[in-house]
Design an enzyme around this catalytic site. Structure first.
Site, PDB file in Angstrom:
ATOM      1  N   GLY A 160       0.967  -0.628  -0.321  1.00 57.02           N
ATOM      2  CA  GLY A 160      -0.378  -0.010   0.455  1.00 57.02           C
ATOM      3  C   GLY A 160       0.508   1.167   0.255  1.00 57.02           C
ATOM      4  N   GLY A 190       1.923   2.823   3.026  1.00 56.71           N
ATOM      5  CA  GLY A 190       2.618   3.180   2.836  1.00 56.71           C
ATOM      6  C   GLY A 190       4.262   2.294   2.663  1.00 56.71           C
ATOM      7  N   ASP A 242      -8.588  -0.391   0.955  1.00 58.50           N
ATOM      8  CA  ASP A 242      -9.284   1.095   0.942  1.00 58.50           C
ATOM      9  C   ASP A 242      -9.158   1.612  -0.253  1.00 58.50           C
ATOM     10  OD1 ASP A 242      -9.489   0.015   3.559  1.00 58.50           O
ATOM     11  OD2 ASP A 242      -8.019   1.635   3.769  1.00 58.50           O
ATOM     12  N   GLU A 302     -14.365   2.110   9.253  1.00 56.64           N
ATOM     13  CA  GLU A 302     -13.746   2.285  10.328  1.00 56.64           C
ATOM     14  C   GLU A 302     -13.230   4.007  10.384  1.00 56.64           C
ATOM     15  OE1 GLU A 302     -10.465  -0.094   9.887  1.00 56.64           O
ATOM     16  OE2 GLU A 302      -9.462   0.397   8.285  1.00 56.64           O
ATOM     17  N   TYR A 305     -11.838  -8.946   8.614  1.00 57.21           N
ATOM     18  CA  TYR A 305     -10.982 -10.278   8.087  1.00 57.21           C
ATOM     19  C   TYR A 305     -11.207 -10.492   6.880  1.00 57.21           C
ATOM     20  CZ  TYR A 305      -8.608  -7.274  12.329  1.00 57.21           C
ATOM     21  OH  TYR A 305      -7.334  -5.964  12.011  1.00 57.21           O
ATOM     22  N   MET A 306     -12.295 -11.168   7.272  1.00 56.28           N
ATOM     23  CA  MET A 306     -13.438 -11.976   6.325  1.00 56.28           C
ATOM     24  C   MET A 306     -12.842 -11.892   5.336  1.00 56.28           C
ATOM     25  SD  MET A 306     -16.499 -13.709   8.592  1.00 56.28           S
ATOM     26  CE  MET A 306     -17.252 -13.982   6.737  1.00 56.28           C
ATOM     27  N   ARG A 349     -11.072  -9.504   3.616  1.00 57.28           N
ATOM     28  CA  ARG A 349      -9.730  -9.418   3.028  1.00 57.28           C
ATOM     29  C   ARG A 349      -8.718  -9.976   2.917  1.00 57.28           C
ATOM     30  NH1 ARG A 349      -5.554  -6.250   7.129  1.00 57.28           N
ATOM     31  NH2 ARG A 349      -4.800  -8.223   8.448  1.00 57.28           N
TER      32      ARG A 349
END
Length: 556
Positions: A247, A249, A278, A377, A434-435, A437
């Site tokens: 990503g 970063g 995202d 989020e 988390y499901m 991704r």
């Protein structure tokens, strides 16, 4: 300088592209700009290299660390990517193996034309400048690596995302089948794996079916970026092509790796492949895995809808990923059509008072008997005053650790209706983060991952370096790192897409007239800086804020 000397082959690389290392005898100093032929073929456009903000094309000395900006007529600007010959001017070239590849024998034109570029903006006015362009991705006629010479390294960094394994697979298969590269290493465990010396030999047989699995077969981690150790490891292992998947970063990290590689004068192509669920990486149309994430989010929204409509005054609340950008929440809402309210970081809202969220919830429950709320989020973080201390904490990648807005909002809704309204509600909270991704990429993302990976391989073999492979206006391009890392892509709430969402959910905008005007001014300033018309996204002549149905509200 006469035009004959300007068009001399001395200024053209072996690929026919612009050679930024002309002979010293032809160098001209003291000038602000010099006209050069871009490729000397095809369009035959004359360009000026802006010395003040870019690499000097004709100067006897140049700063390779500055962006390569090439200016042309009618406001044309090419934000070019670095090339190995920028600092290693005498590299030999070789014929591209693709010209003998039977798979490409049916292709009318094997190689990308040296003058091909892709505009960043395709909606313009008749008097608009041509604007910013990026170099088109694809195979070149000449390459700067022999197949037996290449030793490639692939690493995945940061959080998981659908499609990681597909990108790994296509990098390996692209290098092997298109260019005959047999030596490919997987770096285990993110950036740390470089100096921990964890490697995995990768072949087409090893990666054959990994695209059917979620996650990454190479492992991943956050942090662990030590530039000197990483580049030392690259040298020690003899790696000369580095493919980094991650990503914003991670792209900042690979940009620093590239600068160190260039400083040391190494013949190493450093390539980034943008990954973020995202969809918050700028410039590119979208990031891989995003379509899969939106599709998978439908399962959670459907479950919330079933729960809500099956009981009196049922509320289904779904939290989706989106730390700073609400794209997943917005597109999942539009795709579902079962959502009554979508809350994202870019659109502030308030809870109580006229026009507030609680008032809207009460109204919708009285009308329909149930409702579904989707929240990203990163939304409403400014309202979580009791958890403000946690905002100072960060993960290994430097991201702020956000309080759970879903749990917070669930409790606020329950408290409001139990203590003040005496209205019984039944709220079900679902967090599928988390499901979403961890699933394998869908068909659309698999195709996209293939294009990104193959474009990255073509670019590295052609000697380009310090770039990210990305889709711009439906075309594969090479984008300089600084454009990928300079800011984050965010939902524009005065744009037509957000207006479509508001008309779909029939939720209030939660914006006051003052908020709208401020947002409109910010958008106008942004567009003015970037160039182009102020109504880029609209075809009817209105600006984004004018198509929004804004309800003036007051916070009481």
């Amino acid at each position: 300088m006469c035009m004959d000397s300007i068009l001399s082959p001395n200024y053209l690389g072996a690929t026919g592209s612009l050679n930024l290392n002309p002979p010293r005898s032809a160098a001209t100093s003291g000038r602000k700009s010099s006209a050069v032929s871009f490729g000397g073929l095809g369009l035959g456009l004359a360009f000026c290299a802006s010395v003040g903000s870019s690499t000097s094309v004709m100067g006897s000395t140049k700063d390779n660390s500055k962006p390569k900006i090439v200016n042309g007529e009618y406001g044309y600007v090419l934000e070019d990517v670095p090339h190995l010959t920028d600092y290693l001017p005498h590299l030999p070239t070789y014929p591209n193996p693709l010209q003998d590849n039977p798979a490409y024998s049916v292709v009318k034109q094997y190689f990308v034309h040296v003058d091909d570029t892709v505009p960043q903006k395709i909606v313009v006015h008749k008097d608009s400048p041509r604007g910013i362009h990026f170099r088109r991705a694809g195979p070149r006629q000449k390459v700067y690596f022999e197949s037996d010479e290449v030793r490639a390294g692939i690493v995945t960094c940061g959080g998981l995302c659908p499609g990681l394994n597909t990108v790994i697979r296509e990098l390996v298969c692209g290098l092997y089948h298109m260019y005959g590269v047999k030596k490919v290493l997987g770096i285990d465990g993110g950036y740390r794996g470089f100096y921990a010396r964890n490697t995995i030999p990768l072949t087409p047989k090893v990666v054959n079916d990994i695209h059917k699995r979620g996650g990454t077969v190479l492992g991943t981690s956050r942090g662990g970026h030590d530039t000197v150790k990483i580049v030392d490891s690259i040298q020690d292992r003899g790696i000369n092509q580095v493919y980094v998947i991650g990503g914003d970063g991670t792209q900042k990290g690979v940009s620093v790796i590239f600068e160190e590689v260039r400083r040391r004068g190494l013949k190493v192509a450093v390539v980034g492949i943008p990954k973020t669920i995202d969809n918050d990486i700028p410039v590119i149309d979208k990031s891989f895995g995003f379509d899969t994430a939106v599709e998978e989010a439908q399962r959670a929204i459907n479950a919330a809808h079933v729960e809500a409509e099956s009981i009196e005054n049922g509320i289904g609340l779904v939290k989706l990923m989106g730390r700073y950008s609400g794209f997943i929440a917005m597109y999942a809402t539009l795709a579902s059509r079962d959502v009554d309210c979508c809350l994202i970081p870019e659109s502030p809202f308030y809870l109580e008072g006229e026009g507030g969220l609680f008032e809207f919830i009460e109204k919708r429950l009285k009308e329909s008997g149930h409702m579904v709320i989707v929240i990203a989020e990163g939304a409403a973080q400014e309202l979580l005053s009791e958890s403000v201390h946690s905002m100072t904490k960060q993960d290994a990648s430097g991201n702020k650790l956000l309080p759970d807005v879903g749990l917070w909002l669930s409790q606020k809704i329950k408290d409001y209706f139990s203590m003040r309204k005496k209205m019984p509600i039944n709220l079900k909270y679902i967090d599928p983060t988390y499901m979403i991704r961890a699933v394998p990429s869908n068909a659309s993302d698999n195709v996209y991952c293939t294009l990104l990976a193959q474009s990255a391989v073509h670019g590295a073999m052609a000697g380009y370096t310090g770039f990210t492979s990305g889709l711009v206006n439906g075309r594969q391009t090479y984008i300089p790192f600084y454009r990928i890392t300079e800011k984050q892509n965010k939902v524009v709430i005065t744009d037509r897409m957000w207006a479509r969402l508001l008309s779909s959910t029939n939720q209030p905008s939660f914006l006051s007239a003052k908020d709208v005007m401020e947002e409109k001014k910010e958008d106008a300033i942004k567009v003015k800086k970037e160039g182009g018309p102020t109504s880029q996204m609209l075809e009817d002549g209105n600006t984004g804020s004018e198509v929004l149905s804004i309800k003036e509200v007051s916070c009481k």
